[in-house]
Design a protein around this motif. Structure first.
Motif, PDB file in Angstrom:
ATOM      1  N   ALA A 166       1.052  -1.182  -0.476  1.00  0.00           N
ATOM      2  CA  ALA A 166       0.040   0.321  -0.344  1.00  0.00           C
ATOM      3  C   ALA A 166       0.901   1.908  -0.025  1.00  0.00           C
ATOM      4  O   ALA A 166       0.262   2.334  -0.993  1.00  0.00           O
ATOM      5  CB  ALA A 166      -0.694   0.133   1.397  1.00  0.00           C
ATOM      6  N   LEU A 167       2.214   1.074   0.767  1.00  0.00           N
ATOM      7  CA  LEU A 167       2.937   2.666   0.744  1.00  0.00           C
ATOM      8  C   LEU A 167       3.910   2.923  -0.793  1.00  0.00           C
ATOM      9  O   LEU A 167       4.020   3.785  -1.148  1.00  0.00           O
ATOM     10  CB  LEU A 167       3.951   2.240   1.887  1.00  0.00           C
ATOM     11  CG  LEU A 167       3.786   2.117   3.246  1.00  0.00           C
ATOM     12  CD1 LEU A 167       4.507   1.553   4.136  1.00  0.00           C
ATOM     13  CD2 LEU A 167       3.007   3.508   3.795  1.00  0.00           C
ATOM     14  N   LEU A 168       4.132   1.794  -1.452  1.00  0.00           N
ATOM     15  CA  LEU A 168       4.458   1.431  -2.655  1.00  0.00           C
ATOM     16  C   LEU A 168       3.605   2.136  -3.684  1.00  0.00           C
ATOM     17  O   LEU A 168       3.273   3.082  -4.103  1.00  0.00           O
ATOM     18  CB  LEU A 168       4.651   0.386  -2.861  1.00  0.00           C
ATOM     19  CG  LEU A 168       5.935  -0.008  -2.199  1.00  0.00           C
ATOM     20  CD1 LEU A 168       6.304  -1.956  -2.592  1.00  0.00           C
ATOM     21  CD2 LEU A 168       7.671   0.271  -2.884  1.00  0.00           C
ATOM     22  N   LEU A 169       2.299   1.650  -3.670  1.00  0.00           N
ATOM     23  CA  LEU A 169       1.061   2.084  -4.838  1.00  0.00           C
ATOM     24  C   LEU A 169       1.212   3.832  -4.349  1.00  0.00           C
ATOM     25  O   LEU A 169       0.445   4.546  -5.071  1.00  0.00           O
ATOM     26  CB  LEU A 169       0.276   1.247  -4.740  1.00  0.00           C
ATOM     27  CG  LEU A 169       0.174  -0.323  -4.945  1.00  0.00           C
ATOM     28  CD1 LEU A 169      -0.940  -0.907  -4.907  1.00  0.00           C
ATOM     29  CD2 LEU A 169       0.378   0.206  -6.546  1.00  0.00           C
ATOM     30  N   PHE A 170       0.254   3.796  -3.193  1.00  0.00           N
ATOM     31  CA  PHE A 170       0.699   5.789  -2.207  1.00  0.00           C
ATOM     32  C   PHE A 170       1.978   6.454  -3.394  1.00  0.00           C
ATOM     33  O   PHE A 170       1.369   7.573  -3.616  1.00  0.00           O
ATOM     34  CB  PHE A 170       0.427   5.289  -0.962  1.00  0.00           C
ATOM     35  CG  PHE A 170       0.197   6.825  -0.816  1.00  0.00           C
ATOM     36  CD1 PHE A 170      -1.002   7.707  -1.155  1.00  0.00           C
ATOM     37  CD2 PHE A 170       0.668   7.349   0.436  1.00  0.00           C
ATOM     38  CE1 PHE A 170      -1.709   8.949  -0.620  1.00  0.00           C
ATOM     39  CE2 PHE A 170      -0.626   9.394   0.929  1.00  0.00           C
ATOM     40  CZ  PHE A 170      -0.952   9.105   0.328  1.00  0.00           C
ATOM     41  N   LEU A 171       2.891   6.055  -2.792  1.00  0.00           N
ATOM     42  CA  LEU A 171       3.912   6.770  -3.702  1.00  0.00           C
ATOM     43  C   LEU A 171       4.385   6.694  -5.046  1.00  0.00           C
ATOM     44  O   LEU A 171       4.188   7.961  -5.645  1.00  0.00           O
ATOM     45  CB  LEU A 171       5.234   5.929  -2.778  1.00  0.00           C
ATOM     46  CG  LEU A 171       6.538   6.575  -3.229  1.00  0.00           C
ATOM     47  CD1 LEU A 171       7.204   7.701  -3.186  1.00  0.00           C
ATOM     48  CD2 LEU A 171       7.908   5.550  -3.332  1.00  0.00           C
ATOM     49  N   LEU A 258       6.321   6.282   8.788  1.00  0.00           N
ATOM     50  CA  LEU A 258       5.037   7.279   9.036  1.00  0.00           C
ATOM     51  C   LEU A 258       6.146   8.760   7.669  1.00  0.00           C
ATOM     52  O   LEU A 258       4.698   8.964   6.601  1.00  0.00           O
ATOM     53  CB  LEU A 258       5.472   7.927  10.441  1.00  0.00           C
ATOM     54  CG  LEU A 258       4.952   9.926  10.445  1.00  0.00           C
ATOM     55  CD1 LEU A 258       3.565   9.573  10.659  1.00  0.00           C
ATOM     56  CD2 LEU A 258       5.070   9.992  12.236  1.00  0.00           C
ATOM     57  N   ALA A 259       7.102   8.828   7.866  1.00  0.00           N
ATOM     58  CA  ALA A 259       7.433   9.924   7.236  1.00  0.00           C
ATOM     59  C   ALA A 259       6.906   8.710   5.748  1.00  0.00           C
ATOM     60  O   ALA A 259       7.015  10.331   4.779  1.00  0.00           O
ATOM     61  CB  ALA A 259       9.168   9.335   6.953  1.00  0.00           C
ATOM     62  N   SER A 260       7.276   8.166   4.682  1.00  0.00           N
ATOM     63  CA  SER A 260       6.258   7.267   3.723  1.00  0.00           C
ATOM     64  C   SER A 260       5.037   8.132   3.378  1.00  0.00           C
ATOM     65  O   SER A 260       4.583   8.769   2.008  1.00  0.00           O
ATOM     66  CB  SER A 260       6.346   6.239   3.426  1.00  0.00           C
ATOM     67  OG  SER A 260       6.179   6.001   2.425  1.00  0.00           O
ATOM     68  N   LEU A 261       4.567   8.191   4.287  1.00  0.00           N
ATOM     69  CA  LEU A 261       2.930   8.230   4.657  1.00  0.00           C
ATOM     70  C   LEU A 261       3.262   9.919   4.128  1.00  0.00           C
ATOM     71  O   LEU A 261       2.393  10.552   3.313  1.00  0.00           O
ATOM     72  CB  LEU A 261       2.310   7.699   5.664  1.00  0.00           C
ATOM     73  CG  LEU A 261       1.817   6.816   5.643  1.00  0.00           C
ATOM     74  CD1 LEU A 261       1.087   6.324   7.157  1.00  0.00           C
ATOM     75  CD2 LEU A 261       0.659   6.119   4.088  1.00  0.00           C
ATOM     76  N   LEU A 262       3.239  10.807   4.916  1.00  0.00           N
ATOM     77  CA  LEU A 262       3.719  12.356   4.682  1.00  0.00           C
ATOM     78  C   LEU A 262       4.463  13.042   3.572  1.00  0.00           C
ATOM     79  O   LEU A 262       3.564  13.787   2.581  1.00  0.00           O
ATOM     80  CB  LEU A 262       4.199  12.667   6.176  1.00  0.00           C
ATOM     81  CG  LEU A 262       3.810  12.905   7.573  1.00  0.00           C
ATOM     82  CD1 LEU A 262       4.805  13.105   9.068  1.00  0.00           C
ATOM     83  CD2 LEU A 262       2.880  13.190   7.540  1.00  0.00           C
ATOM     84  N   TRP A 263       5.316  12.185   3.356  1.00  0.00           N
ATOM     85  CA  TRP A 263       6.374  12.759   1.603  1.00  0.00           C
ATOM     86  C   TRP A 263       4.918  12.183   0.977  1.00  0.00           C
ATOM     87  O   TRP A 263       4.506  13.277  -0.126  1.00  0.00           O
ATOM     88  CB  TRP A 263       7.719  11.417   1.406  1.00  0.00           C
ATOM     89  CG  TRP A 263       8.346  12.203   2.355  1.00  0.00           C
ATOM     90  CD1 TRP A 263       9.551  11.857   3.268  1.00  0.00           C
ATOM     91  CD2 TRP A 263       9.754  14.152   1.767  1.00  0.00           C
ATOM     92  NE1 TRP A 263      10.147  12.133   3.244  1.00  0.00           N
ATOM     93  CE2 TRP A 263       9.890  13.596   2.868  1.00  0.00           C
ATOM     94  CE3 TRP A 263       8.713  15.013   1.516  1.00  0.00           C
ATOM     95  CZ2 TRP A 263      11.004  15.106   2.555  1.00  0.00           C
ATOM     96  CZ3 TRP A 263       9.645  15.742   1.210  1.00  0.00           C
ATOM     97  CH2 TRP A 263      11.149  15.780   1.867  1.00  0.00           C
ATOM     98  N   SER A 264       4.715  10.958   0.992  1.00  0.00           N
ATOM     99  CA  SER A 264       3.285  11.344  -0.515  1.00  0.00           C
ATOM    100  C   SER A 264       2.554  11.757  -0.204  1.00  0.00           C
ATOM    101  O   SER A 264       2.073  12.743  -1.227  1.00  0.00           O
ATOM    102  CB  SER A 264       2.600   8.994  -0.287  1.00  0.00           C
ATOM    103  OG  SER A 264       4.240   8.783  -0.106  1.00  0.00           O
ATOM    104  N   ALA A 265       1.887  12.020   0.785  1.00  0.00           N
ATOM    105  CA  ALA A 265       0.233  13.389   0.483  1.00  0.00           C
ATOM    106  C   ALA A 265       0.391  14.401   0.613  1.00  0.00           C
ATOM    107  O   ALA A 265       0.184  15.107  -0.526  1.00  0.00           O
ATOM    108  CB  ALA A 265       0.742  12.823   2.419  1.00  0.00           C
TER     109      ALA A 265
END
Length: 284
Positions: A166-171, A258-265
């Motif tokens: 999910a993180l990968l697809l969000f990125l 958390l960093a991955s989510l914040l960066w992508s958002a």
């Protein structure tokens, strides 16, 4: 006797319909259109699958025996280390295809035809990026199968693995908005492809995707550790239970999920705003 001539009012351009539900509906219609187009041109999907598979095979069997991970030159250990980087590289390299597709629609005048319809202005770009996300998800599934064949394994359970994907697809979805902006800013699909790739190479290689940042020069290591790409790779290695999790004082490396989510958002908010604004001005 004088003649009275009635002048018909000039026709008005259709006004876009408002509302979140209408915007979602319009976006899904555009996404469906692009998915149907992909199904009718299967070579678009096939060629998109070949490149990441080649990366897995080449890096695994050409470089695997010469890369030290945690002080070990074990090729199998490197393959597990490698896959998170290859996954992240694959979802971000889809950016070039997204930009080229939008540039092609602009070049053919398709965007002008969409603009003549009473639809939400951002729906054209949102639908395109959603369709690209579906194609990216298909590529990731195939890549995971290839990874399993060369020795990659998940050690932290299926739920954490799904979280990593999910993180990968969000990125990948976030980066597709960068591709959309590039596609709207150039004149030809060829220029969009080149412009979409030229900046991706430093982003993906100045990271923890293929080598441990502790082996890099001291001045470039902070760049690699604060790279949004690196945060997602680090998060995936933690969630997959793969080797190569970087020990660092950098905040993104200590809190990668958390960093991955914040960066992508943040990337989505910034580049979607810029892309929609560019779309409106480019279509007038």
């Amino acid at each position: 006797m004088s003649a009275v001539t009635d002048t018909a009012p000039a026709p008005r351009a259709p006004q876009p319909r408002g509302g979140l539900s209408q915007s979602v509906t319009d976006s899904l219609v555009i996404a469906k259109r692009n998915l149907i187009r992909m199904a009718r041109i299967p070579e678009m999907v096939i060629f998109g699958l070949i490149q990441p598979v080649m990366f897995v095979v080449l890096f695994s069997y050409v470089f695997g025996g010469s890369m030290s991970i945690g002080g070990s030159l074990d090729p199998e250990r490197y393959r597990e280390f490698l896959m998170a980087g290859i996954f992240a590289q694959t979802v971000t390299f889809a950016t070039a295809g997204a930009g080229a597709g939008i540039a092609d629609d602009m070049h053919k005048g398709l965007v002008d035809r969409f603009r003549s319809l009473p639809m939400a202005r951002g729906a054209v770009l949102t639908g395109r990026t959603l369709a690209d996300l579906v194609q990216t998800a298909l590529t990731v599934v195939v890549l995971a199968v290839v990874g399993l064949l060369v020795g990659w394994r998940v050690h932290e359970g299926i739920l954490k693995a799904l979280g990593a994907f999910a993180l990968l697809l969000f990125l990948g979805y976030a980066f597709s908005w960068i591709g959309a902006l590039i596609g709207l800013s150039v004149r030809t699909p060829e220029a969009a492809t080149s412009g979409g790739l030229i900046w991706l190479f430093p982003v993906t290689f100045v990271s923890n995707a293929f080598v441990d940042p502790t082996m890099m020069a001291s001045w470039i290591r902070p760049i690699a550790e604060w790279n949004p790409f690196s945060a997602t790779v680090q998060a995936c290695r933690e969630l997959f239970g793969n080797p190569g999790v970087v020990q660092s004082d950098a905040w993104p490396m200590q809190h990668p999920v958390l960093a991955s989510l914040l960066w992508s958002a943040l990337i989505i908010v910034v580049f979607r705003t810029l892309a929609v604004r560019k779309y409106r001005s480019a279509s007038i």
